[in-house]
Design an enzyme around this catalytic site. Structure first.
Site, PDB file in Angstrom:
ATOM      1  N   LYS A  68       0.849  -1.146   0.053  1.00 18.04           N
ATOM      2  CA  LYS A  68       0.057  -0.040  -0.057  1.00 18.04           C
ATOM      3  C   LYS A  68       0.701   1.273  -0.091  1.00 18.04           C
ATOM      4  O   LYS A  68       0.458   2.027  -0.708  1.00 18.04           O
ATOM      5  CB  LYS A  68      -0.982  -0.098   1.254  1.00 18.04           C
ATOM      6  N   THR A  70       4.032   1.625  -0.952  1.00 17.85           N
ATOM      7  CA  THR A  70       4.789   1.494  -2.232  1.00 17.85           C
ATOM      8  C   THR A  70       3.876   1.844  -3.211  1.00 17.85           C
ATOM      9  O   THR A  70       4.449   3.001  -4.186  1.00 17.85           O
ATOM     10  CB  THR A  70       5.421   0.119  -2.408  1.00 17.85           C
ATOM     11  N   ARG A  91       2.377   8.659   6.771  1.00 17.98           N
ATOM     12  CA  ARG A  91       2.760   8.719   8.339  1.00 17.98           C
ATOM     13  C   ARG A  91       4.183   8.440   8.269  1.00 17.98           C
ATOM     14  O   ARG A  91       4.957   7.752   7.565  1.00 17.98           O
ATOM     15  CB  ARG A  91       1.772   7.382   8.930  1.00 17.98           C
ATOM     16  N   LYS A 102       7.253  -6.187  11.051  1.00 16.82           N
ATOM     17  CA  LYS A 102       6.501  -5.764   9.905  1.00 16.82           C
ATOM     18  C   LYS A 102       7.815  -5.110   9.031  1.00 16.82           C
ATOM     19  O   LYS A 102       7.836  -5.027   8.130  1.00 16.82           O
ATOM     20  CB  LYS A 102       5.600  -4.569  10.304  1.00 16.82           C
ATOM     21  N   ALA A 270      -3.514   2.190  12.999  1.00 16.14           N
ATOM     22  CA  ALA A 270      -4.879   1.919  12.361  1.00 16.14           C
ATOM     23  C   ALA A 270      -5.657   0.835  13.291  1.00 16.14           C
ATOM     24  O   ALA A 270      -6.817   0.798  13.199  1.00 16.14           O
ATOM     25  CB  ALA A 270      -4.954   1.908  10.891  1.00 16.14           C
ATOM     26  N   PHE A 298      -3.451   0.107   7.265  1.00 17.31           N
ATOM     27  CA  PHE A 298      -4.146  -1.522   7.000  1.00 17.31           C
ATOM     28  C   PHE A 298      -5.259  -1.527   6.111  1.00 17.31           C
ATOM     29  O   PHE A 298      -5.222  -0.757   5.155  1.00 17.31           O
ATOM     30  CB  PHE A 298      -4.472  -1.800   8.426  1.00 17.31           C
ATOM     31  N   PHE A 379       3.078  -9.398  -9.418  1.00 15.48           N
ATOM     32  CA  PHE A 379       4.131 -10.452  -9.190  1.00 15.48           C
ATOM     33  C   PHE A 379       4.592 -11.243 -10.311  1.00 15.48           C
ATOM     34  O   PHE A 379       3.713 -11.635 -11.177  1.00 15.48           O
ATOM     35  CB  PHE A 379       4.026 -11.061  -7.950  1.00 15.48           C
ATOM     36  N   TRP A 407       7.029  -1.077  -7.414  1.00 11.30           N
ATOM     37  CA  TRP A 407       7.974  -1.716  -6.951  1.00 11.30           C
ATOM     38  C   TRP A 407       9.143  -1.974  -7.956  1.00 11.30           C
ATOM     39  O   TRP A 407      10.431  -1.499  -7.282  1.00 11.30           O
ATOM     40  CB  TRP A 407       7.859  -2.902  -6.142  1.00 11.30           C
TER      41      TRP A 407
END
Length: 555
Positions: A68, A70, A91, A102, A270, A298, A379, A407
């Site tokens: 998200k 990215t 954030r 994470k 969140a 999230f 991907f 990405w």
């Protein structure tokens, strides 16, 4: 190359150049080294711009990852590549996840904000200032009791906790004030992680120093022996707390790998807080570009719901379009496939996992009535048949699915997504935007509205304590505040094991708390905790720095 190696390989522009290109006068800059700066709050006096606000949200998170942040960064870069004036508002990462499981939160691959090491670690010291202000209030509270307790504070009814920006389960429940009379008054206590502190929420919702002090003064720290609330204002703490926070209130300016201005400021989680960057940073970004891309933490059931029902209410804003991020791999996990088995084509698993995405799409379109697009992070293992299945099912809800490769390709990989976002902003209206509930509804009905309209729960069960808390807050005059749900991020339900789009489940509300300074009511559900713990193999074990000061292992 790893994310940190990519970030370290790129040449950053001096932050003064980024500011100049964004139209920020030199006198508004406060430099934190060569590549970071804070902006004076005077920048908010620059005027109003016809800006389009784009909210990036996602499906329910999985260990496979969705990308998200990215996507948010790559979309802003892509908008600039197609000739649009754009910036991004994000954030700040918490040290808890950075050293936990994470990892960092500065994007990934060729869609990152930099300097990523600084952003993921101490940055400009905002979180330290928040922790200091939080703990100053705690110290003044305990000192007041020790020095005679003229307010009649009941030590058994203290609600204010100390905080630290680290995952430390050892501090959840403690006893302090031990060691004899001169060392304080013994009582049960505990710590929250800094990002769950009400001070964090206040910083992210305040719009001026005066507003900050007013909100700080309203914080309820506990109750007297006759059950009257005691506030930070009663302790005369708001001035000193604001003094600690005056610089932290100023938004931070950094850049993406492609030189897009990035406002990275504030960082509430969140799942246990409201999960949005600061109102000040968002409004600043909106004044300096035609398109501002921001994200909420999230999945859309948590971050987006709070962005819309809490932040938008307070700030008087609304998004012009929403982007819902998903991956084929994550959909397979929601379909019951183990992470190690995600590579082979599995249309059955994608079909089983799709209801999760479709529920989030339906909420954005039909609960909040916002124009939306699905960004499918591609991907190498994704097959054409799997992608076509996702596109087909989303189109049945009237939403286009766009492939994204930011990405791997940076802004170039998000050009199609950028064009669809521009189209949505121009051709589809957000005028019908609506909240999930009305503020004048009773507290219990507002909680039920979120649980049933957004989560799709069949029933909401309130503990006896929660019911008493609601009655108490209603008597105190706080019933008209918005609701901040504290819930696991891994499921629409409050049970992390219920993946996909579960139905017929019950949401269990175990506790109701008031964040009077922030201006919302927190409903804690399931097993949610406000102080996480480290995993068996924390990321901290793999982070290092060499003799030249080069950090490794952040990703």
């Amino acid at each position: 190359m790893t994310d940190i190696e990519i970030a370290q390989s790129c040449e950053m522009k001096p932050i003064g150049k980024i500011a100049a290109d964004a139209g920020i006068p030199e006198e508004y800059l406060e430099y934190y080294g060569k590549y970071k700066a804070k902006l004076s709050l005077d920048v908010l006096k620059s005027g109003v711009r016809d800006n389009k606000l784009v909210l990036v949200t996602a499906i329910t998170p999985t260990p496979a990852g969705e990308g998200k942040t990215t996507t948010t960064i790559g979309l802003a870069d892509a908008l600039r590549r197609i000739g649009k004036s754009a910036d991004v508002a994000l954030r700040e990462p918490s040290l808890g996840p950075v050293f936990g499981i994470k990892g960092g939160a500065a994007g990934g691959g060729w869609a990152q904000v930099v300097p990523m090491e600084d952003i993921n670690l101490h940055f400009t010291g905002d979180f330290h200032a928040i922790g200091a202000a939080n703990n100053l209030l705690a110290a003044m509270l305990d000192n007041h009791i020790y020095q005679g307790n003229s307010l009649g504070i009941d030590p058994r009814r203290i609600t204010w906790k100390r905080c630290v920006d680290m995952n430390d389960r050892q501090l959840r429940y403690i006893t302090d004030g031990l060691g004899g009379r001169v060392n304080g008054v013994p009582r049960e206590d505990g710590y929250d992680i800094t990002v769950a502190s009400e001070i964090m929420a206040i910083l992210c919702l305040a719009e001026s120093v005066g507003d900050l002090k007013e909100r700080l003064s309203k914080i309820i720290v506990g109750y007297t022996f006759d059950e009257k609330p005691v506030t930070a204002g009663d302790l005369k703490a708001q001035g000193a707390m604001a003094a600690l926070l005056k610089d932290a209130l100023k938004p931070n300016l950094v850049q993406t790998l492609e030189g897009t201005p990035a406002f990275v400021h504030g960082g509430p989680f969140a799942n246990i807080a409201h999960g949005c960057n600061s109102v000040i940073a968002t409004k600043t970004a909106r004044m300096l570009a035609d398109y501002t891309v921001t994200e909420a933490g999230f999945g859309a059931d948590l971050g987006a719901e709070k962005f819309l029902d809490i932040k938008c209410r307070f700030a008087g804003i609304r998004p012009d379009a929403a982007v819902i991020v998903a991956t084929v791999r994550a959909l397979k996990m929601h379909g019951g496939v183990d992470k190690k088995d995600l590579a082979p084509e599995n249309l059955e698993a994608v079909e089983k996992g799709l209801p999760n995405l479709l529920r989030h799409v339906d909420n954005i379109k039909n609960v909040f009535h916002l124009p939306a697009v699905v960004a499918l992070n591609r991907f190498p293992t994704d097959t054409d048949a799997e992608i076509e299945l996702v596109m087909s099912r989303c189109s049945e809800l009237g939403v286009k699915t766009v492939l994204s490769t930011v990405w791997a390709d940076g802004g170039e990989g998000g050009i199609e997504l950028a064009r669809e976002v521009v189209r949505l902003c121009k051709e589809e209206s957000s005028e019908r935007f609506s909240f999930a509930y009305d503020l004048d509804m009773p507290v219990e009905k507002k909680v039920r509205a979120i649980c049933k309209r957004v989560y799709r729960a069949s029933h909401v069960a309130f503990s006896r304590k929660a019911e008493k808390d609601i009655q108490k807050l209603t008597r105190m005059g706080y019933a008209n505040l918005p609701i901040c749900m504290a819930k696991t991020q891994y499921s629409f339900s409050d049970d992390a094991s219920l993946i996909g789009a579960p139905e017929g489940f019950v949401i269990h509300v175990k506790d109701i708390r008031i964040s009077a300074g922030a201006g919302f009511i927190v409903a804690l559900t399931g097993d949610i905790m406000t102080m996480p713990g480290l995993p068996k193999s924390p990321a901290a074990e793999r982070i290092d720095v060499d003799d030249n000061g080069v950090i490794s292992g952040l990703f």
